[in-house]
Write a protein that holds these residues in place. Structure first.
Motif, mmCIF file in Angstrom:
data_model
loop_
_atom_site.group_PDB
_atom_site.id
_atom_site.type_symbol
_atom_site.label_atom_id
_atom_site.label_comp_id
_atom_site.label_asym_id
_atom_site.label_seq_id
_atom_site.Cartn_x
_atom_site.Cartn_y
_atom_site.Cartn_z
ATOM 1 N N GLU A 4 13.641 29.395 -33.928
ATOM 2 C CA GLU A 4 13.813 29.024 -35.360
ATOM 3 C C GLU A 4 15.114 29.967 -35.918
ATOM 4 O O GLU A 4 15.777 29.242 -36.570
ATOM 5 C CB GLU A 4 12.841 29.046 -36.040
ATOM 6 N N GLN A 7 18.213 28.991 -34.391
ATOM 7 C CA GLN A 7 18.940 27.644 -34.774
ATOM 8 C C GLN A 7 19.335 27.827 -36.311
ATOM 9 O O GLN A 7 20.067 26.928 -36.717
ATOM 10 C CB GLN A 7 17.633 26.497 -34.920
ATOM 11 N N GLN A 8 18.913 28.579 -37.082
ATOM 12 C CA GLN A 8 19.415 29.133 -38.530
ATOM 13 C C GLN A 8 20.536 29.729 -38.148
ATOM 14 O O GLN A 8 21.802 29.578 -39.146
ATOM 15 C CB GLN A 8 18.519 29.871 -39.287
ATOM 16 N N LEU A 11 23.182 27.053 -37.316
ATOM 17 C CA LEU A 11 23.422 26.157 -38.510
ATOM 18 C C LEU A 11 24.491 27.167 -39.412
ATOM 19 O O LEU A 11 25.313 26.492 -40.003
ATOM 20 C CB LEU A 11 22.307 25.879 -39.332
ATOM 21 N N LEU A 43 18.529 20.676 -34.519
ATOM 22 C CA LEU A 43 19.162 20.411 -35.774
ATOM 23 C C LEU A 43 19.442 19.217 -36.089
ATOM 24 O O LEU A 43 19.952 18.758 -37.211
ATOM 25 C CB LEU A 43 20.401 21.439 -35.547
ATOM 26 N N ALA A 46 16.916 17.265 -37.258
ATOM 27 C CA ALA A 46 16.479 17.788 -39.017
ATOM 28 C C ALA A 46 17.306 17.275 -39.781
ATOM 29 O O ALA A 46 17.201 17.429 -40.911
ATOM 30 C CB ALA A 46 16.483 19.439 -38.976
ATOM 31 N N VAL A 48 20.692 17.858 -40.229
ATOM 32 C CA VAL A 48 21.556 18.958 -40.931
ATOM 33 C C VAL A 48 22.835 19.381 -39.826
ATOM 34 O O VAL A 48 23.900 19.857 -40.461
ATOM 35 C CB VAL A 48 20.745 20.493 -40.915
ATOM 36 N N MET A 75 10.172 18.621 -39.974
ATOM 37 C CA MET A 75 9.834 19.600 -40.795
ATOM 38 C C MET A 75 8.174 19.232 -41.502
ATOM 39 O O MET A 75 8.023 19.437 -42.504
ATOM 40 C CB MET A 75 10.844 20.115 -41.854
ATOM 41 N N ASP A 208 12.328 21.795 -47.869
ATOM 42 C CA ASP A 208 12.116 22.691 -46.943
ATOM 43 C C ASP A 208 13.482 23.636 -46.727
ATOM 44 O O ASP A 208 14.601 23.241 -47.470
ATOM 45 C CB ASP A 208 11.869 22.079 -45.400
ATOM 46 N N HIS A 209 13.460 24.657 -45.746
ATOM 47 C CA HIS A 209 14.448 25.756 -45.805
ATOM 48 C C HIS A 209 15.814 24.902 -45.337
ATOM 49 O O HIS A 209 16.960 25.620 -45.505
ATOM 50 C CB HIS A 209 13.869 26.711 -44.811
ATOM 51 N N THR A 210 15.853 23.946 -44.613
ATOM 52 C CA THR A 210 16.985 23.324 -43.967
ATOM 53 C C THR A 210 18.136 22.835 -45.311
ATOM 54 O O THR A 210 19.148 22.473 -44.872
ATOM 55 C CB THR A 210 16.758 22.403 -43.010
ATOM 56 N N LYS A 211 17.238 22.576 -46.269
ATOM 57 C CA LYS A 211 18.354 21.872 -47.471
ATOM 58 C C LYS A 211 18.766 23.016 -48.239
ATOM 59 O O LYS A 211 19.921 22.804 -48.827
ATOM 60 C CB LYS A 211 17.329 21.569 -48.534
#
Length: 253
Positions: A4, A7-8, A11, A43, A46, A48, A75, A208-211
């Protein structure tokens, strides 16, 4: 580095540079190219990143908006935790707006059966679920239904919002950043969201945190207009502090 976290970082690099390359990422993050490809696939699921030959680009660069069904499949555990945390923001009685979205949809599923609430929605699927609950009074905003999000938009949805005064609006978003606020790809949907925030005494963002950290075409609210942000523990602590500095309380569920 956990998957995770990696991946962050991928991104973050994609948004900073506009594109990432599989081979370069593998070398710099000290993992195999197969691992990077799996990360890019996750990703993309998700919503993004979009895979391209040899790498990926962030979806906001494409103006790309994943369909509702696609977003609803990712998510899921995080969205359920966010929805349960949002229950603390419900009034004991009174009225709420629940914006169309997959995380707000999880809130609809966990609403308590012991509260008399008026619930305003702009999503036919959410209205169908809510209408079966005897303790709820459901107001469905009319208008054109967008195929991507199944949200009602345009004048028939906007007009009633101008005359409503609700206790809490539970909002969804495609993007959120400390500098650009809450954003979404479609101007018509942004107009509805903007009116929802204006109609509420308090506004609560469920995302969620991907936004976070990305920006889309239309801004519908500044962070100073949002009272509470409820997200998951995947949100970077530094970014969470930046969000809180802009105004809202930030809850990582």
């Amino acid at each position: 580095m956990y998957a995770e976290e990696r991946q962050q970082e991928i991104l973050r690099r994609a948004r900073a540079a506009g594109r990432v390359d599989v081979v370069t990422l593998a070398a710099e993050l000290d993992v195999t190219t197969e691992t990077i490809r799996r990360d890019l696939t996750s990703l993309e699921r998700a919503g993004v990143l979009r895979r391209v030959h040899g790498g990926a680009i962030p979806v906001e660069r494409l103006g790309f908006e994943p369909a509702l069904a696609t977003r609803d499949e990712v998510m899921t555990a995080e969205k359920e935790r966010i929805a349960k945390a949002a229950l603390a923001e419900l009034p004991e009685d009174g009225s709420v707006i629940i914006d169309a979205g997959t995380t707000t949809g999880r809130l609809v599923q966990v609403l308590p059966a012991d509260r008399e609430l008026t619930v305003v929605v702009n999503s036919p699927p959410l209205a169908t679920v809510l209408a079966a609950r005897a303790n709820l009074h459901v107001i469905m905003l009319g208008g054109r239904v967008r195929g991507k999000t199944l949200a009602t938009v345009d004048d028939w949805a906007l007009r009633p919002l101008a005359y409503l005064n609700v206790d809490v609006a539970f909002m969804a978003t495609n993007g959120c950043s400390p500098t650009r606020g809450l954003t979404t790809p479609d101007p018509a949907e942004a107009a509805i969201k903007r009116a929802m925030v204006k109609a509420a005494q308090r506004s609560v963002l469920l995302a969620d945190h991907t936004k976070f950290g990305n920006t889309y075409l239309s801004t519908f609210a500044e962070l100073s207009e949002i009272d509470v942000v409820i997200t998951d523990t995947g949100l970077d602590m530094t970014l969470a502090a930046d969000l809180a500095a802009a105004g809202p309380e930030v809850i990582r569920a």
